[in-house]
Scaffold this motif. Structure first.
Motif, PDB file in Angstrom:
ATOM      1  N   ILE A   1      28.354  35.048  38.064  1.00 31.51           N
ATOM      2  CA  ILE A   1      28.503  35.918  39.236  1.00 31.51           C
ATOM      3  C   ILE A   1      27.764  37.233  39.010  1.00 31.51           C
ATOM      4  CG2 ILE A   1      30.154  37.247  40.613  1.00 31.51           C
ATOM      5  CD1 ILE A   1      32.202  35.001  40.030  1.00 31.51           C
ATOM      6  N   GLY A   2      27.933  37.811  37.807  1.00 25.75           N
ATOM      7  CA  GLY A   2      27.281  39.087  37.507  1.00 25.75           C
ATOM      8  C   GLY A   2      25.771  38.990  37.561  1.00 25.75           C
ATOM      9  N   GLY A   3      25.206  37.931  36.989  1.00 24.00           N
ATOM     10  CA  GLY A   3      23.761  37.759  36.999  1.00 24.00           C
ATOM     11  C   GLY A   3      23.215  37.545  38.392  1.00 24.00           C
ATOM     12  N   ALA A   4      23.906  36.734  39.191  1.00 20.64           N
ATOM     13  CA  ALA A   4      23.469  36.483  40.568  1.00 20.64           C
ATOM     14  C   ALA A   4      23.575  37.743  41.411  1.00 20.64           C
ATOM     15  CB  ALA A   4      24.308  35.365  41.178  1.00 20.64           C
ATOM     16  N   GLN A   5      24.623  38.504  41.199  1.00 18.87           N
ATOM     17  CA  GLN A   5      24.801  39.742  41.969  1.00 18.87           C
ATOM     18  C   GLN A   5      23.701  40.744  41.650  1.00 18.87           C
ATOM     19  OE1 GLN A   5      28.785  41.499  42.830  1.00 18.87           O
ATOM     20  NE2 GLN A   5      28.095  43.116  41.453  1.00 18.87           N
ATOM     21  N   ALA A   6      23.343  40.858  40.379  1.00 15.73           N
ATOM     22  CA  ALA A   6      22.279  41.791  39.986  1.00 15.73           C
ATOM     23  C   ALA A   6      20.954  41.398  40.629  1.00 15.73           C
ATOM     24  CB  ALA A   6      22.149  41.819  38.463  1.00 15.73           C
ATOM     25  N   ARG A   7      20.645  40.095  40.613  1.00 16.86           N
ATOM     26  CA  ARG A   7      19.375  39.653  41.203  1.00 16.86           C
ATOM     27  C   ARG A   7      19.379  39.833  42.717  1.00 16.86           C
ATOM     28  NH1 ARG A   7      15.431  39.720  42.927  1.00 16.86           N
ATOM     29  NH2 ARG A   7      13.671  38.255  42.933  1.00 16.86           N
ATOM     30  N   ALA A   8      20.503  39.563  43.363  1.00 12.28           N
ATOM     31  CA  ALA A   8      20.595  39.755  44.810  1.00 12.28           C
ATOM     32  C   ALA A   8      20.424  41.228  45.157  1.00 12.28           C
ATOM     33  CB  ALA A   8      21.936  39.238  45.336  1.00 12.28           C
ATOM     34  N   GLY A   9      21.016  42.103  44.344  1.00 10.43           N
ATOM     35  CA  GLY A   9      20.889  43.533  44.580  1.00 10.43           C
ATOM     36  C   GLY A   9      19.454  44.002  44.498  1.00 10.43           C
ATOM     37  N   GLU A  10      18.704  43.444  43.574  1.00  9.21           N
ATOM     38  CA  GLU A  10      17.288  43.799  43.446  1.00  9.21           C
ATOM     39  C   GLU A  10      16.514  43.435  44.711  1.00  9.21           C
ATOM     40  OE1 GLU A  10      15.997  41.726  40.008  1.00  9.21           O
ATOM     41  OE2 GLU A  10      17.201  42.932  38.605  1.00  9.21           O
ATOM     42  N   ALA A  11      16.986  42.410  45.414  1.00  6.66           N
ATOM     43  CA  ALA A  11      16.336  41.971  46.647  1.00  6.66           C
ATOM     44  C   ALA A  11      16.970  42.623  47.870  1.00  6.66           C
ATOM     45  CB  ALA A  11      16.419  40.455  46.768  1.00  6.66           C
ATOM     46  N   ASP A  12      17.813  43.646  47.637  1.00 13.84           N
ATOM     47  CA  ASP A  12      18.474  44.368  48.721  1.00 13.84           C
ATOM     48  C   ASP A  12      19.403  43.469  49.525  1.00 13.84           C
ATOM     49  OD1 ASP A  12      19.017  46.781  49.969  1.00 13.84           O
ATOM     50  OD2 ASP A  12      17.495  46.509  51.517  1.00 13.84           O
ATOM     51  N   LEU A  13      20.045  42.517  48.843  1.00 14.93           N
ATOM     52  CA  LEU A  13      21.006  41.629  49.482  1.00 14.93           C
ATOM     53  C   LEU A  13      22.392  41.839  48.892  1.00 14.93           C
ATOM     54  CD1 LEU A  13      18.992  38.269  49.582  1.00 14.93           C
ATOM     55  CD2 LEU A  13      19.309  39.904  51.437  1.00 14.93           C
ATOM     56  N   GLN A  14      23.392  41.537  49.698  1.00 23.72           N
ATOM     57  CA  GLN A  14      24.775  41.630  49.250  1.00 23.72           C
ATOM     58  C   GLN A  14      25.263  40.245  48.850  1.00 23.72           C
ATOM     59  OE1 GLN A  14      26.856  44.347  48.983  1.00 23.72           O
ATOM     60  NE2 GLN A  14      28.332  42.953  48.073  1.00 23.72           N
ATOM     61  N   LEU A  15      25.972  40.160  47.717  1.00 26.63           N
ATOM     62  CA  LEU A  15      26.527  38.893  47.268  1.00 26.63           C
ATOM     63  C   LEU A  15      28.029  38.893  47.506  1.00 26.63           C
ATOM     64  CD1 LEU A  15      25.597  36.348  45.103  1.00 26.63           C
ATOM     65  CD2 LEU A  15      27.458  37.476  43.912  1.00 26.63           C
ATOM     66  N   THR A  16      28.524  37.853  48.133  1.00 28.31           N
ATOM     67  CA  THR A  16      29.962  37.705  48.313  1.00 28.31           C
ATOM     68  C   THR A  16      30.423  36.462  47.561  1.00 28.31           C
ATOM     69  OG1 THR A  16      31.764  37.559  49.943  1.00 28.31           O
ATOM     70  CG2 THR A  16      29.760  36.324  50.434  1.00 28.31           C
ATOM     71  N   VAL A  17      31.636  36.496  47.018  1.00 26.11           N
ATOM     72  CA  VAL A  17      32.157  35.376  46.229  1.00 26.11           C
ATOM     73  C   VAL A  17      33.255  34.676  47.020  1.00 26.11           C
ATOM     74  CG1 VAL A  17      33.319  34.687  44.093  1.00 26.11           C
ATOM     75  CG2 VAL A  17      31.615  36.533  44.061  1.00 26.11           C
ATOM     76  N   SER A  18      33.149  33.356  47.076  1.00 24.74           N
ATOM     77  CA  SER A  18      34.146  32.538  47.767  1.00 24.74           C
ATOM     78  C   SER A  18      34.651  31.473  46.817  1.00 24.74           C
ATOM     79  CB  SER A  18      33.516  31.893  49.009  1.00 24.74           C
ATOM     80  OG  SER A  18      34.457  31.069  49.691  1.00 24.74           O
ATOM     81  N   VAL A  19      35.905  31.072  46.963  1.00 21.29           N
ATOM     82  CA  VAL A  19      36.499  30.057  46.089  1.00 21.29           C
ATOM     83  C   VAL A  19      36.728  28.776  46.883  1.00 21.29           C
ATOM     84  CG1 VAL A  19      38.439  29.461  44.582  1.00 21.29           C
ATOM     85  CG2 VAL A  19      37.630  31.832  44.707  1.00 21.29           C
ATOM     86  N   HIS A  20      36.065  27.709  46.453  1.00 21.18           N
ATOM     87  CA  HIS A  20      36.260  26.405  47.086  1.00 21.18           C
ATOM     88  C   HIS A  20      35.744  25.329  46.148  1.00 21.18           C
ATOM     89  CE1 HIS A  20      36.581  23.237  50.001  1.00 21.18           C
ATOM     90  NE2 HIS A  20      36.929  24.066  50.952  1.00 21.18           N
ATOM     91  N   PRO A  21      36.561  24.325  45.802  1.00 19.55           N
ATOM     92  CA  PRO A  21      36.106  23.269  44.879  1.00 19.55           C
ATOM     93  C   PRO A  21      35.158  22.273  45.536  1.00 19.55           C
ATOM     94  CG  PRO A  21      38.345  22.823  45.595  1.00 19.55           C
ATOM     95  CD  PRO A  21      37.991  24.182  46.141  1.00 19.55           C
ATOM     96  N   LEU A  22      35.086  22.296  46.858  1.00 22.37           N
ATOM     97  CA  LEU A  22      34.212  21.370  47.587  1.00 22.37           C
ATOM     98  C   LEU A  22      34.468  19.940  47.124  1.00 22.37           C
ATOM     99  CD1 LEU A  22      32.070  21.596  49.802  1.00 22.37           C
ATOM    100  CD2 LEU A  22      30.334  21.749  48.058  1.00 22.37           C
TER     101      LEU A  22
END
Length: 325
Positions: free
Chosen positions: A78-99
């Motif tokens: 989650i931390g790594g994805a959030q950092a990369r999304a932030g660099e692209a000026d995007l917001q990352l949201t986390v959702s819980v679902h086992p699908l």
């Protein structure tokens, strides 16, 4: 507070041109874009990110979906994805679902209207269920591979197989693999790898499925003792820690080596413990990078599916450098 109209007036362009220059500068002449940016900087104008994304037909939000919050393995992802999304000026949201059920894509349909894409971590459902959810928006899988879908995987299966092989070479004749959650694709890969590594060389006991929790490790300790094993490879760090806690609380008996993640081995100064060196943050960044490329390409220029497998080194006791599995 300066407005877009103020920027347009200072740059001597229309408000529409100023908007395009700040949101999609490829649509205006380079000198015009430069003049508008200079005017915005001079006035201290800050574009509204949400409005800019909406102008592109996007929300500016990507969703990272995990099957549970019980497994700490997901935290650095989650931390790594959030950092990369932030660099692209995007917001990352986390959702819980086992699908993990046929009606699961319904929940994703609601979420899809609010985000530009999905990073789906370790989904547990059948391939067709995951495909149905992934068809709603650009999607990248993490720790799951499905034909026709883009994925990023930490190759822990190879590392687990290497672990068991080395344990056998070190003289362990009875080994236990404590499996992970039911439906886990990674658990199936790891089970196959450790079974192959032990075949004809050592007695392997597979226990599971188990949730990736400390409590599960405590609960499985009696079965580990009964197996007569001298080495254990747990599916998740939390399981291993629970197992070590339970074994330490029992009367002194047969010594049991329990593998873990490098950060746990180092932080607890545990000696004689082989460690898996998973870079979860890098896995999250790579997955986000793949997703950003697919979002940028858009539906008119869809990218072919990609499979990325990150190597997972193993650190052996008293060895400073990691060993490639």
């Amino acid at each position: 507070m300066p407005t877009l109209a103020d920027v347009a007036a200072l740059a001597a362009v229309s408000k529409a041109t100023a908007s395009r220059a700040l949101s999609r500068e490829e649509l205006v002449a380079p000198e015009t874009a430069a003049r508008v940016r200079a005017a915005a900087e001079q006035l201290g104008f800050v574009p509204n990110r949400a409005a800019r994304q909406l102008a592109r037909g996007r929300t500016g939000i990507v969703a990272l979906v995990v099957p549970t919050l019980d497994n700490s393995f997901f935290t650095p992802i989650i931390g790594g994805a959030q950092a990369r999304a932030g660099e692209a000026d995007l917001q990352l949201t986390v959702s819980v679902h086992p699908l993990d059920s046929p009606d699961a894509p319904g929940a994703f349909t609601r979420l899809a209207s609010q985000v530009d894409g999905f990073i789906v971590v370790a989904p547990r459902g059948a391939d067709d269920v995951v495909r149905a959810a992934g068809a709603l928006k650009p999607t990248v899988l993490v720790d799951r591979e499905i034909e026709g879908m883009t994925s990023a995987v930490a190759d822990t299966a190879t590392a687990f197989g290497f672990l068991v092989s080395r344990l056998v070479e070190d003289g362990h004749e009875r080994i236990v693999y404590v499996g992970g959650p039911a439906g886990s694709w990674q658990d199936r890969q790891r089970t196959a790898a450790v079974t192959s590594a032990a075949s004809g060389r050592a007695e392997l006991t597979v226990l599971g499925p188990h949730p990736s929790t400390f409590a599960a490790g405590v609960a499985v300790a009696p079965s580990v003792r009964d197996s007569g094993a001298t080495a254990v490879v747990p599916y998740a760090t939390a399981i291993g820690l629970g197992l070590m806690f339970a074994l330490a609380a029992e009367p002194a008996g047969r010594p049991v080596t329990v593998s873990s993640e490098r950060m746990v081995v180092e932080s607890l100064a545990m000696r004689g413990i082989p460690a898996i060196d998973v870079d979860g943050a890098e896995l999250g960044r790579e997955a986000a990078d793949l997703l950003l490329a697919r979002i940028a390409a858009g539906p008119r220029r869809p990218l072919p599916a990609e499979r990325l497998r990150l190597p997972v080194p193993v650190r052996w006791p008293d060895t400073a450098e990691p060993v490639d599995a």
